[in-house]
Motif scaffolding. Structure first.
Motif, PDB file in Angstrom:
ATOM      1  N   LEU A  52     -12.386 -12.799  -6.478  1.00  0.00           N
ATOM      2  CA  LEU A  52     -11.093 -12.398  -5.929  1.00  0.00           C
ATOM      3  C   LEU A  52     -10.991 -10.887  -5.743  1.00  0.00           C
ATOM      4  CD1 LEU A  52      -8.765 -14.894  -7.811  1.00  0.00           C
ATOM      5  CD2 LEU A  52      -9.359 -14.894  -5.393  1.00  0.00           C
ATOM      6  N   THR A  53     -11.620 -10.126  -6.632  1.00  0.00           N
ATOM      7  CA  THR A  53     -11.625  -8.667  -6.474  1.00  0.00           C
ATOM      8  C   THR A  53     -12.392  -8.298  -5.208  1.00  0.00           C
ATOM      9  OG1 THR A  53     -11.599  -8.438  -8.874  1.00  0.00           O
ATOM     10  CG2 THR A  53     -12.150  -6.479  -7.624  1.00  0.00           C
ATOM     11  N   ALA A  54     -13.519  -8.972  -4.981  1.00  0.00           N
ATOM     12  CA  ALA A  54     -14.320  -8.721  -3.780  1.00  0.00           C
ATOM     13  C   ALA A  54     -13.548  -9.085  -2.517  1.00  0.00           C
ATOM     14  CB  ALA A  54     -15.622  -9.513  -3.847  1.00  0.00           C
ATOM     15  N   ALA A  55     -12.634 -10.043  -2.625  1.00  0.00           N
ATOM     16  CA  ALA A  55     -11.830 -10.457  -1.472  1.00  0.00           C
ATOM     17  C   ALA A  55     -10.641  -9.518  -1.256  1.00  0.00           C
ATOM     18  CB  ALA A  55     -11.333 -11.882  -1.672  1.00  0.00           C
ATOM     19  N   GLY A  56     -10.495  -8.517  -2.117  1.00  0.00           N
ATOM     20  CA  GLY A  56      -9.431  -7.535  -1.960  1.00  0.00           C
ATOM     21  C   GLY A  56      -8.120  -7.921  -2.611  1.00  0.00           C
ATOM     22  N   MET A  57      -8.161  -8.845  -3.550  1.00  0.00           N
ATOM     23  CA  MET A  57      -6.936  -9.282  -4.229  1.00  0.00           C
ATOM     24  C   MET A  57      -6.673  -8.411  -5.451  1.00  0.00           C
ATOM     25  SD  MET A  57      -5.885 -11.861  -2.443  1.00  0.00           S
ATOM     26  CE  MET A  57      -4.768 -12.857  -3.407  1.00  0.00           C
ATOM     27  N   ASN A  58      -5.395  -8.311  -5.813  1.00  0.00           N
ATOM     28  CA  ASN A  58      -4.987  -7.606  -7.027  1.00  0.00           C
ATOM     29  C   ASN A  58      -5.039  -8.622  -8.166  1.00  0.00           C
ATOM     30  OD1 ASN A  58      -3.941  -5.847  -8.861  1.00  0.00           O
ATOM     31  ND2 ASN A  58      -1.943  -5.645  -7.905  1.00  0.00           N
ATOM     32  N   VAL A  59      -5.964  -8.413  -9.118  1.00  0.00           N
ATOM     33  CA  VAL A  59      -6.280  -9.425 -10.126  1.00  0.00           C
ATOM     34  C   VAL A  59      -6.342  -8.803 -11.512  1.00  0.00           C
ATOM     35  CG1 VAL A  59      -8.098 -11.026 -10.863  1.00  0.00           C
ATOM     36  CG2 VAL A  59      -7.700 -10.666  -8.450  1.00  0.00           C
ATOM     37  N   TYR A  60      -5.933  -9.553 -12.526  1.00  0.00           N
ATOM     38  CA  TYR A  60      -6.238  -9.156 -13.900  1.00  0.00           C
ATOM     39  C   TYR A  60      -6.415 -10.386 -14.766  1.00  0.00           C
ATOM     40  CZ  TYR A  60      -1.350  -9.821 -15.413  1.00  0.00           C
ATOM     41  OH  TYR A  60      -0.122 -10.335 -15.716  1.00  0.00           O
TER      42      TYR A  60
END
Length: 141
Positions: A52-60
């Motif tokens: 998801l980070t690679a897809a440009g999403m804001n994630v934690y």
């Protein structure tokens, strides 16, 4: 308080994705949410986060457990929070309109991760080497 939860950009409003949701080894009763043939074998929170980070999403990632997860091992722990919408209500990434979109995307991308592709290749070569080592020991005796 009501104002806090209305803002989709607040961390409390991020959607949750547990690894159980996309685990092909789980049944629907155990918490899987997508069809088994589209799911991934034992995904981890780290893999979901990376995709998801690679897809440009804001994630934690949070150190939480899915209620139906009986195994308390570290590899089954964790929950990924994903920001689906921005403060104004628009989508962060247009191709993800719902939880299901995110789950299907993650399940599709995890098998393509370098860690997944290297593990299968490295596992085969290391097992061959260890077999070879065992054979030479037998000859010495």
């Amino acid at each position: 308080m009501a104002n806090l939860t209305a803002n989709p950009a607040d961390k409390e409003r991020f959607i949750c994705v547990y690894p159980v949701y996309i685990n092909s080894k789980k049944t629907l009763a155990e918490g899987r949410r997508i069809p088994a043939e589209k799911a991934v074998e034992n995904p981890s929170c780290g893999e979901i986060r990376d995709v998801l980070t690679a897809a440009g999403m804001n994630v934690y990632v949070e150190n939480k457990m899915h209620p139906r997860e009986w195994n308390r091992d570290v590899q089954f722990r964790g929950r990924v929070r994903v920001q689906l919408k921005q403060e104004d209500g628009s989508l962060c990434v247009n191709k993800f309109t719902s939880r299901k979109d995110i789950m299907f995307y993650v399940a599709e991308m995890i098998p393509k991760l370098k860690t997944r592709t290297q593990k299968s290749g490295a596992g085969e070569s290391s097992s061959q080497q260890s077999d070879g080592g065992k054979k030479t020991k037998k000859k010495k005796k």
